[in-house]
Design a protein around this motif. Sequence first.
Motif, PDB file in Angstrom:
ATOM      1  N   PHE A 162      11.191  13.603   3.939  1.00  0.00           N
ATOM      2  CA  PHE A 162       9.878  13.106   3.548  1.00  0.00           C
ATOM      3  C   PHE A 162       9.983  11.756   2.850  1.00  0.00           C
ATOM      4  N   SER A 163      10.990  11.647   1.950  1.00  0.00           N
ATOM      5  CA  SER A 163      11.147  10.384   1.236  1.00  0.00           C
ATOM      6  C   SER A 163      11.553   9.262   2.174  1.00  0.00           C
ATOM      7  N   SER A 164      12.441   9.580   3.134  1.00  0.00           N
ATOM      8  CA  SER A 164      12.842   8.545   4.083  1.00  0.00           C
ATOM      9  C   SER A 164      11.687   8.143   4.982  1.00  0.00           C
ATOM     10  N   ALA A 165      10.873   9.139   5.384  1.00  0.00           N
ATOM     11  CA  ALA A 165       9.711   8.814   6.203  1.00  0.00           C
ATOM     12  C   ALA A 165       8.704   8.000   5.421  1.00  0.00           C
ATOM     13  N   LYS A 166       8.562   8.346   4.143  1.00  0.00           N
ATOM     14  CA  LYS A 166       7.646   7.584   3.296  1.00  0.00           C
ATOM     15  C   LYS A 166       8.143   6.163   3.090  1.00  0.00           C
ATOM     16  N   ALA A 167       9.489   6.023   2.978  1.00  0.00           N
ATOM     17  CA  ALA A 167      10.044   4.686   2.759  1.00  0.00           C
ATOM     18  C   ALA A 167       9.882   3.805   3.991  1.00  0.00           C
ATOM     19  N   LYS A 168       9.790   4.428   5.177  1.00  0.00           N
ATOM     20  CA  LYS A 168       9.672   3.665   6.402  1.00  0.00           C
ATOM     21  C   LYS A 168       8.245   3.208   6.674  1.00  0.00           C
ATOM     22  N   ARG A 193       3.995  -1.445   4.539  1.00  0.00           N
ATOM     23  CA  ARG A 193       2.948  -1.821   3.607  1.00  0.00           C
ATOM     24  C   ARG A 193       2.778  -3.330   3.639  1.00  0.00           C
ATOM     25  N   LEU A 194       1.549  -3.769   3.496  1.00  0.00           N
ATOM     26  CA  LEU A 194       1.225  -5.186   3.578  1.00  0.00           C
ATOM     27  C   LEU A 194       1.912  -5.953   2.466  1.00  0.00           C
ATOM     28  N   PHE A 195       2.553  -7.078   2.835  1.00  0.00           N
ATOM     29  CA  PHE A 195       3.282  -7.946   1.913  1.00  0.00           C
ATOM     30  C   PHE A 195       4.447  -7.222   1.223  1.00  0.00           C
ATOM     31  N   GLY A 196       4.974  -6.153   1.860  1.00  0.00           N
ATOM     32  CA  GLY A 196       6.091  -5.428   1.267  1.00  0.00           C
ATOM     33  C   GLY A 196       5.731  -4.664   0.014  1.00  0.00           C
ATOM     34  N   ARG A 197       4.468  -4.283  -0.120  1.00  0.00           N
ATOM     35  CA  ARG A 197       4.008  -3.611  -1.336  1.00  0.00           C
ATOM     36  C   ARG A 197       4.632  -2.236  -1.449  1.00  0.00           C
ATOM     37  N   GLU A 198       5.113  -1.902  -2.657  1.00  0.00           N
ATOM     38  CA  GLU A 198       5.704  -0.597  -2.928  1.00  0.00           C
ATOM     39  C   GLU A 198       4.950   0.173  -4.007  1.00  0.00           C
ATOM     40  N   THR A 199       3.954  -0.428  -4.611  1.00  0.00           N
ATOM     41  CA  THR A 199       3.180   0.201  -5.670  1.00  0.00           C
ATOM     42  C   THR A 199       1.723   0.317  -5.232  1.00  0.00           C
ATOM     43  N   PRO A 200       0.936   1.180  -5.864  1.00  0.00           N
ATOM     44  CA  PRO A 200      -0.487   1.283  -5.517  1.00  0.00           C
ATOM     45  C   PRO A 200      -1.230  -0.028  -5.738  1.00  0.00           C
ATOM     46  N   VAL A 201      -2.384  -0.125  -5.078  1.00  0.00           N
ATOM     47  CA  VAL A 201      -3.171  -1.351  -5.162  1.00  0.00           C
ATOM     48  C   VAL A 201      -3.612  -1.610  -6.601  1.00  0.00           C
TER      49      VAL A 201
END
Length: 258
Positions: free
Chosen positions: A46-52, A55-63
């Motif tokens: 799940f974590s690997s799928a989530k990491a793949k 996200r726009l502009f390489g975003r890793e955090t919520p908007v």
Amino acid sequence: DPPMAEHAGEPESVVESVMEKITEKFHGSDSSSSDSDDDKDKTSTFSSAKAKIYRLFGRETPVHKCLGGGKPADVFLWRDKKATAGVLVVATAVWVLFELLEYHLLSLVCHILILALAVLFLWSNASTFINKSPPKIPEVGLPEDIVLAVASALRTEINGALAALREVASGRDLKKFLAAIAGLWVLSVVGGCCNFLTLFYISFVLLHTVPVLYEKYEDRVDSFAEMAEAEIKKQYAVFDVKVLSKIPRGPLKDKKFL
């Protein structure tokens, strides 16, 4: 003889029961370990799928966190609807006042100050005749820490912009150079269509509408952006092979800019 046979059979039954319990314990631990391994595999999958997920502009955090969090992000994302609506109403009133009615900023400031000073002056003199306390005029001043923080932030942004311009002008990255030229050209076209105040108002309205729409349709926008980025990279690769790679280039040397 029968009692002795019974006593002889008891140790064997005790040993068998103990062996059964030991076997069950091992089987239970194996099953629990296998279950935990399965859970770990599911979690890692799940974590690997989530990491793949793109996200726009390489975003890793919520908007909300990308916008700085706190009250400003709540206003941008319409979490505080009254505050957001009030900000947009004030911005629209300012734009209508200066753009449509062609009112001038200096005239507005002077008229507001004239009205405020006249009201306070008359109130202060009339308070002695009507037996009321004079108005309490607060002492207004700019705190030093806030001024220094704003100056430091502006200094950081200006230095970053100058460093980016220096990197583009140094000729090391052709992609950044083309992106800078394209961005400045688009900005010049937009500036030719509307003045600075209208452009600022449009940007202000977009800042209070685009993030909340993006947060609502995040997955769709990211999926479309991923396909668009792949297509742009494909077209740039073709352009690089057919055009850019054929441009002769001399050796790059570091230049000192004063």
